[in-house]
Design a protein around this motif. Sequence first.
Motif, PDB file in Angstrom:
ATOM      1  N   THR A 133       0.813  -1.226   0.000  1.00  0.00           N
ATOM      2  CA  THR A 133       0.000   0.000   0.000  1.00  0.00           C
ATOM      3  C   THR A 133       0.846   1.276   0.000  1.00  0.00           C
ATOM      4  O   THR A 133       0.435   2.292  -0.548  1.00  0.00           O
ATOM      5  N   GLU A 134       2.010   1.225   0.623  1.00  0.00           N
ATOM      6  CA  GLU A 134       2.785   2.467   0.765  1.00  0.00           C
ATOM      7  C   GLU A 134       3.511   2.847  -0.519  1.00  0.00           C
ATOM      8  O   GLU A 134       3.743   4.025  -0.770  1.00  0.00           O
ATOM      9  N   TRP A 135       3.864   1.867  -1.350  1.00  0.00           N
ATOM     10  CA  TRP A 135       4.673   2.186  -2.527  1.00  0.00           C
ATOM     11  C   TRP A 135       3.967   1.809  -3.826  1.00  0.00           C
ATOM     12  O   TRP A 135       3.734   2.654  -4.679  1.00  0.00           O
ATOM     13  N   GLU A 136       3.616   0.526  -3.986  1.00  0.00           N
ATOM     14  CA  GLU A 136       3.005   0.115  -5.264  1.00  0.00           C
ATOM     15  C   GLU A 136       1.662   0.800  -5.496  1.00  0.00           C
ATOM     16  O   GLU A 136       1.366   1.274  -6.582  1.00  0.00           O
ATOM     17  N   ARG A 137       0.842   0.798  -4.460  1.00  0.00           N
ATOM     18  CA  ARG A 137      -0.508   1.332  -4.619  1.00  0.00           C
ATOM     19  C   ARG A 137      -0.457   2.814  -4.975  1.00  0.00           C
ATOM     20  O   ARG A 137      -1.226   3.294  -5.807  1.00  0.00           O
ATOM     21  N   LEU A 138       0.472   3.551  -4.350  1.00  0.00           N
ATOM     22  CA  LEU A 138       0.575   4.979  -4.646  1.00  0.00           C
ATOM     23  C   LEU A 138       1.262   5.217  -5.987  1.00  0.00           C
ATOM     24  O   LEU A 138       1.383   6.346  -6.436  1.00  0.00           O
ATOM     25  N   ALA A 139       1.727   4.161  -6.630  1.00  0.00           N
ATOM     26  CA  ALA A 139       2.204   4.268  -8.013  1.00  0.00           C
ATOM     27  C   ALA A 139       1.115   3.794  -8.965  1.00  0.00           C
ATOM     28  O   ALA A 139       1.386   3.453 -10.117  1.00  0.00           O
ATOM     29  N   GLY A 140      -0.103   3.739  -8.470  1.00  0.00           N
ATOM     30  CA  GLY A 140      -1.245   3.471  -9.343  1.00  0.00           C
ATOM     31  C   GLY A 140      -1.578   2.005  -9.525  1.00  0.00           C
ATOM     32  O   GLY A 140      -2.456   1.674 -10.316  1.00  0.00           O
ATOM     33  N   LEU A 141      -0.875   1.135  -8.805  1.00  0.00           N
ATOM     34  CA  LEU A 141      -1.047  -0.289  -9.098  1.00  0.00           C
ATOM     35  C   LEU A 141      -2.073  -0.967  -8.199  1.00  0.00           C
ATOM     36  O   LEU A 141      -1.983  -0.924  -6.978  1.00  0.00           O
ATOM     37  N   THR A 142      -3.043  -1.581  -8.844  1.00  0.00           N
ATOM     38  CA  THR A 142      -3.871  -2.591  -8.209  1.00  0.00           C
ATOM     39  C   THR A 142      -3.383  -3.919  -8.795  1.00  0.00           C
ATOM     40  O   THR A 142      -2.453  -3.944  -9.598  1.00  0.00           O
TER      41      THR A 142
ATOM     42  N   PRO B 205      -6.339   2.400  -8.189  1.00  0.00           N
ATOM     43  CA  PRO B 205      -6.595   2.421  -6.747  1.00  0.00           C
ATOM     44  C   PRO B 205      -7.551   3.562  -6.388  1.00  0.00           C
ATOM     45  O   PRO B 205      -7.577   4.595  -7.067  1.00  0.00           O
ATOM     46  N   PHE B 208      -7.127   7.418  -6.378  1.00  0.00           N
ATOM     47  CA  PHE B 208      -7.142   8.219  -7.605  1.00  0.00           C
ATOM     48  C   PHE B 208      -8.530   8.277  -8.236  1.00  0.00           C
ATOM     49  O   PHE B 208      -8.673   8.656  -9.395  1.00  0.00           O
ATOM     50  N   SER B 220       1.461   3.289 -15.283  1.00  0.00           N
ATOM     51  CA  SER B 220       2.459   2.935 -14.268  1.00  0.00           C
ATOM     52  C   SER B 220       3.609   2.184 -14.916  1.00  0.00           C
ATOM     53  O   SER B 220       3.405   1.426 -15.863  1.00  0.00           O
ATOM     54  N   VAL B 232       8.389   1.178  -8.684  1.00  0.00           N
ATOM     55  CA  VAL B 232       7.227   1.456  -9.525  1.00  0.00           C
ATOM     56  C   VAL B 232       6.845   2.922  -9.375  1.00  0.00           C
ATOM     57  O   VAL B 232       6.877   3.472  -8.273  1.00  0.00           O
ATOM     58  N   LEU B 234       4.227   6.197 -11.128  1.00  0.00           N
ATOM     59  CA  LEU B 234       3.239   6.688 -12.079  1.00  0.00           C
ATOM     60  C   LEU B 234       3.944   7.502 -13.150  1.00  0.00           C
ATOM     61  O   LEU B 234       4.991   8.105 -12.886  1.00  0.00           O
TER      62      LEU B 234
END
Lengths: 389, 272
Positions: A133-142, B205, B208, B220, B232, B234
Amino acid sequence: MVDVAMVGAGQTPYGTHPAAMKDMWAEAVRDCFASIDGDLAPSSVEEVFLGSTAFGGGQLGNTAAYLAEHAGMAGVPARRIENACASSGFALRDGWAAIASGRADVVVVGGVEKMNDLTPERKRFWLGVSGDTEWERLAGLTFPGTYALMARRHMHEHGSTHDDLVHISVKNHAHALDNPHAHLRKDVSFEKAAGGMVIADPLTLYDCCPTSDGAACVVLASADVARTLTDTPVWMRGSGAAADHLALHDRPSLTTLAATRSAASQAYAQSGIVAGDLDLAEVHDCFTVAELLATEDLGLTDVGQGGRYARDGEGRRNEGRTTVNGSGGLKAKGHPLGATGAGQAVEVFKQLRGQAGPRQVRDAELGLTHNVGGSGATCAVHVFGRSQE
Amino acid sequence: MNLAETEAGVAVHHGSNGVVVASRFHVNDTRVHAPDADALTTVIDALEAWHRRGHDGDVSVDLTEEERPILTASLPWLTLNEQGPHVVHRFDHGAAVMERSASFDAAAVVVDTDARIPVDEATHAAMQEAWAVELSGQNVSQGAYVSDQVHLLGLEARLGMQAQAGPMWPPRGSNADGSLPSEGHALSLTARVMSWTRLIAAGCPSEFSIRAPVLGGLTSLIVAFDHGPSGVFLYADGHPSEVAIDDAVGLVVRRVYAQDGTLRYGRKALRL
């Protein structure tokens, strides 16, 4: 170690279920106990191992005690096991260990998830909290995004194509047509799957599993007790589990799940088999590329050959050496996160007892379940056999 | 002053007295911020452009209380000094780092037509509205909860790309062998694409969920740094016209999302 057998297995249909979580769980438990040949009441089991992410947070604490009570097991020691989508795969391992160690003789293992009564926003929140949640998710990844990154990299390194993924989708939809418990029972043509709406490039709608409501339950027993309950137990021949870095960016490779490789090698060693011995494998195809990677990581085909394996239809029921996702897999049978691993065991139980009806794998002697948490942070692999050894 | 060059997502002019940057994004002839940019990120863009030419040292920058930790975490090489020999001038959708004695006329700054990125007026307005809604104290983010404490503790890694020995990034509670983390160095701000994806808005997510529909989803990338780690990110300010595995990218500071009425910044990728 004490030998461990499955003596009963049951589940709800997967899909958008009209019942509440507690009622789905109770239904799966009833279905499971009805499948036991001898007499056994839920209240007489010694422990309950329940996999669930408690999706939605409605009963996040003491979930297992709450659910045990609703299924006739009030007072039985119960605990929730959470490892994202691999929750009940790990519950299975813990239930197996409780018996193998001699601590218990009969336990219930299961899983439940209620996903489709949430608003879209809440659903997206819960679908995303099992990743980093702290890194991948804030890079847009689900998860569609993380698996899309793996798919594109596999295509780059090994020359697989989106058409290879389409073959997996079409196969699993075809398998699910024969499964009355499947979420998506519809024939999907190659052209339709190939032209699906893009969700996370290169993955389309037909590469993604649905979010499902559902519950699944099995009863495990020690060898001595199992023989008093049935003449046709399904033996747990091997149990493997592993973890990996939570985030994709910490792993040395995007095209292999190290946790799958490790868990599979443990399960194969313990059961004394190799991948080529398997008649069926229920693998974790949350996305079609996950099945492609699993066929390589489980040793059903060589590294880099997952695309060809799919293209050649080697996993089709009763066509190749090993039927892959004969139930329809997560892709079409459905994916109620915490119930998925237990549901895979339910399918193997039926297959190895010759009770799978029109989807029966011929002469099924050995089956495998492969249950992955998130994008590969956790994995449980189990090998089952008709014979004890 | 005509800004004809582009660097790291902004129009730029390097002169003998310093550097001037301005947004490339224009609605008709009016300069506007890029979708993920604001006045603070533009100041950071200017200071990074100045630093890329080999400058560092004491600089005077007027900052708000909220801006200061973001800027200092992003630029670990910078010393803030009100009396420093260089001064940051903030102006309309631009910023300049100039020698204190040099004169600077913000009104004369024009972005060359070839360097401009045209933006549809309705899209720009929708984006600004989306940010306003997201930043509103009434808005409850539907995202995973990253507390202020966790956010602030991660700033040096998130913005300054500080790694621990290994190099290991983002930093952990321990080294790979379980020992206490050893201090490493900051990663470079360039990397290579290992893989990428473009998600539709409904697949993004929930952090956004207000802005992704305006942008038509999010792009991404997973990128590899020169000395081992990967990460990773954006894509910054919308979507790339094209991107491929092995492309080189640079990392710039941009808005990521807002939670509890506070903007959270991070590094985003841009093709070089």
